[in-house]
Motif scaffolding. Structure first.
Motif, PDB file in Angstrom:
ATOM      1  N   MET A 162       0.829  -1.205   0.000  1.00 35.41           N
ATOM      2  CA  MET A 162       0.000   0.000   0.000  1.00 35.41           C
ATOM      3  C   MET A 162       0.862   1.254   0.000  1.00 35.41           C
ATOM      4  N   LEU A 163       1.904   1.246   0.820  1.00 30.20           N
ATOM      5  CA  LEU A 163       2.789   2.418   0.879  1.00 30.20           C
ATOM      6  C   LEU A 163       3.477   2.653  -0.461  1.00 30.20           C
ATOM      7  N   TYR A 164       3.913   1.577  -1.107  1.00 23.32           N
ATOM      8  CA  TYR A 164       4.512   1.716  -2.436  1.00 23.32           C
ATOM      9  C   TYR A 164       3.521   2.342  -3.410  1.00 23.32           C
ATOM     10  N   ASN A 165       2.282   1.877  -3.362  1.00 24.98           N
ATOM     11  CA  ASN A 165       1.259   2.392  -4.280  1.00 24.98           C
ATOM     12  C   ASN A 165       0.939   3.863  -4.039  1.00 24.98           C
ATOM     13  N   LEU A 166       1.192   4.331  -2.818  1.00 31.89           N
ATOM     14  CA  LEU A 166       0.898   5.724  -2.469  1.00 31.89           C
ATOM     15  C   LEU A 166       2.149   6.615  -2.502  1.00 31.89           C
ATOM     16  N   SER A 167       3.261   6.083  -2.953  1.00 29.92           N
ATOM     17  CA  SER A 167       4.523   6.835  -2.932  1.00 29.92           C
ATOM     18  C   SER A 167       4.446   8.142  -3.697  1.00 29.92           C
ATOM     19  N   TYR A 168       3.664   8.153  -4.765  1.00 28.73           N
ATOM     20  CA  TYR A 168       3.610   9.335  -5.631  1.00 28.73           C
ATOM     21  C   TYR A 168       2.377  10.188  -5.349  1.00 28.73           C
ATOM     22  N   ASP A 188       8.271   0.833   8.329  1.00 29.12           N
ATOM     23  CA  ASP A 188       7.982   0.573   6.918  1.00 29.12           C
ATOM     24  C   ASP A 188       7.946   1.875   6.120  1.00 29.12           C
ATOM     25  N   ILE A 189       7.385   2.918   6.710  1.00 32.26           N
ATOM     26  CA  ILE A 189       7.338   4.220   6.030  1.00 32.26           C
ATOM     27  C   ILE A 189       8.744   4.745   5.792  1.00 32.26           C
ATOM     28  N   ILE A 190       9.608   4.592   6.782  1.00 34.18           N
ATOM     29  CA  ILE A 190      11.003   5.029   6.624  1.00 34.18           C
ATOM     30  C   ILE A 190      11.680   4.254   5.499  1.00 34.18           C
ATOM     31  N   ASN A 191      11.464   2.941   5.461  1.00 35.77           N
ATOM     32  CA  ASN A 191      12.115   2.107   4.454  1.00 35.77           C
ATOM     33  C   ASN A 191      11.626   2.416   3.035  1.00 35.77           C
ATOM     34  N   THR A 285      13.467   6.636  -6.142  1.00 34.23           N
ATOM     35  CA  THR A 285      13.595   7.208  -7.476  1.00 34.23           C
ATOM     36  C   THR A 285      13.025   6.251  -8.522  1.00 34.23           C
ATOM     37  N   LEU A 286      13.343   4.975  -8.367  1.00 32.46           N
ATOM     38  CA  LEU A 286      12.834   3.969  -9.302  1.00 32.46           C
ATOM     39  C   LEU A 286      11.327   3.793  -9.172  1.00 32.46           C
ATOM     40  N   TYR A 287      10.854   3.791  -7.938  1.00 28.84           N
ATOM     41  CA  TYR A 287       9.424   3.592  -7.756  1.00 28.84           C
ATOM     42  C   TYR A 287       8.632   4.774  -8.323  1.00 28.84           C
ATOM     43  N   ASN A 288       9.097   5.983  -8.062  1.00 26.30           N
ATOM     44  CA  ASN A 288       8.414   7.159  -8.599  1.00 26.30           C
ATOM     45  C   ASN A 288       8.414   7.153 -10.124  1.00 26.30           C
ATOM     46  N   TYR A 289       9.513   6.663 -10.704  1.00 26.60           N
ATOM     47  CA  TYR A 289       9.570   6.539 -12.159  1.00 26.60           C
ATOM     48  C   TYR A 289       8.512   5.554 -12.638  1.00 26.60           C
TER      49      TYR A 289
END
Length: 296
Positions: A162-168, A188-191, A285-289
């Motif tokens: 979920m956190l990955y999906n909300l990164s942007y 997890d948020i820090i990581n 950086t990769l995830y936002n891309y």
């Protein structure tokens, strides 16, 4: 003309025999926060559908309200909806309450309200207490655009996904969190989002031990670890939205090629982790891309 008026009169009488579902917010701590309108409705309805009978009875006793109560919670909602709809169609007026705050906001009621609309039963919502909004307006973070996500998942993998999906997500984020999972969630948020994401911890709102504390997540975690009482009670997290501007040109052709190949065989999370390790760049950086490509 007289025939039309006659038909309308009959229709109005039929409608009047159908009950009303009232959605009643209750205090999230301080009993003084209940509205006069809510007290009047609770005093006059035929039935109160309550998430917890004992909790609601305590509330009603404080205001000298005697009412018939009906157990209605997450575990029996879908089974009890039919019975409540039948009561409403027979002309009974029903109030829906949760343990605290506004019903349906992470509380039972969705299926009932949906069925009311399908049956043309009038639904009357009352304004009132809501922990998410109370925390948001006191957080100091932008409140003109926000995203409410309820509770973070209990398991780490689902939570990280979920956190990955909300990164942007650029809007202010609102989460509820359990005291015994707070530390794990902040780690997890820090990581995933890094140590600098600003978070406001709103705890025990409107109660005696109410507190609000805001800091970059790494500092917030250290502050909590110094005193276990800082993680107790009802918790709302108000989180600053993503401020990162994606610059695809910052990633080399080799990096993008590696990520693309790995995504064909692995989950996005694993592909990003391996690509970041191979090319020595930040996972964010990769995830936002990756997210920016999905949104184009």
């Amino acid at each position: 003309m007289s025939l039309i008026n006659s038909n309308n009169s009959i229709e109005n009488k039929i409608i009047n025999y159908i009950g009303v579902l009232y959605i009643i917010p209750t205090p999230i701590g301080n009993l003084e926060d209940i509205t006069q309108r809510a007290l009047r409705v609770l005093s006059n309805v035929d039935l109160i559908a309550a998430e917890n009978i004992k909790h609601t009875r305590f509330l009603l006793k404080n205001f000298n309200i005697n009412a018939k109560l009906f157990v209605f919670h997450n575990y029996n909602e879908q089974q009890k909806v039919k019975l409540l709809i039948e009561k409403l169609l027979r002309g009974e007026n029903i109030a829906l309450v949760s343990n605290a705050g506004t019903p349906l906001i992470n509380d039972p009621g969705y299926h009932l309200v949906r069925r009311c609309h399908e049956e043309n039963i009038n639904v009357v919502p009352l304004p009132g207490a809501c922990a998410a909004i109370t925390a948001l307006v006191a957080s100091g973070l932008p409140s003109n655009r926000f995203c409410y996500e309820g509770f973070l998942p209990t398991k780490s993998k689902a939570r990280c996904d979920m956190l990955y999906n909300l990164s942007y997500e650029s809007r202010t984020l609102i989460f509820y969190e359990s005291p015994h999972r707070l530390i794990q969630s902040l780690n997890d948020i820090i990581n995933i989002w890094g140590p600098e994401r600003y978070i406001v911890l709103a705890r025990e709102l409107t109660k005696i031990w109410e507190s609000l504390y805001g800091a970059p997540v790494n500092e917030l975690l250290q502050w909590i670890l110094k005193d276990k009482n800082r993680s107790k009670g009802e918790i709302v997290l108000i989180i600053q939205g993503c401020k990162t501007n994606i610059n695809n040109n910052a990633l080399s052709v080799e990096v993008i090629h590696t990520l693309t190949l790995l995504q064909q065989e692995l989950s996005l999370k694993k592909a990003i982790t391996l690509t970041a390790s191979i090319h020595k760049i930040k996972k964010n950086t990769l995830y936002n891309y990756a997210i920016s490509k999905l949104n184009t």
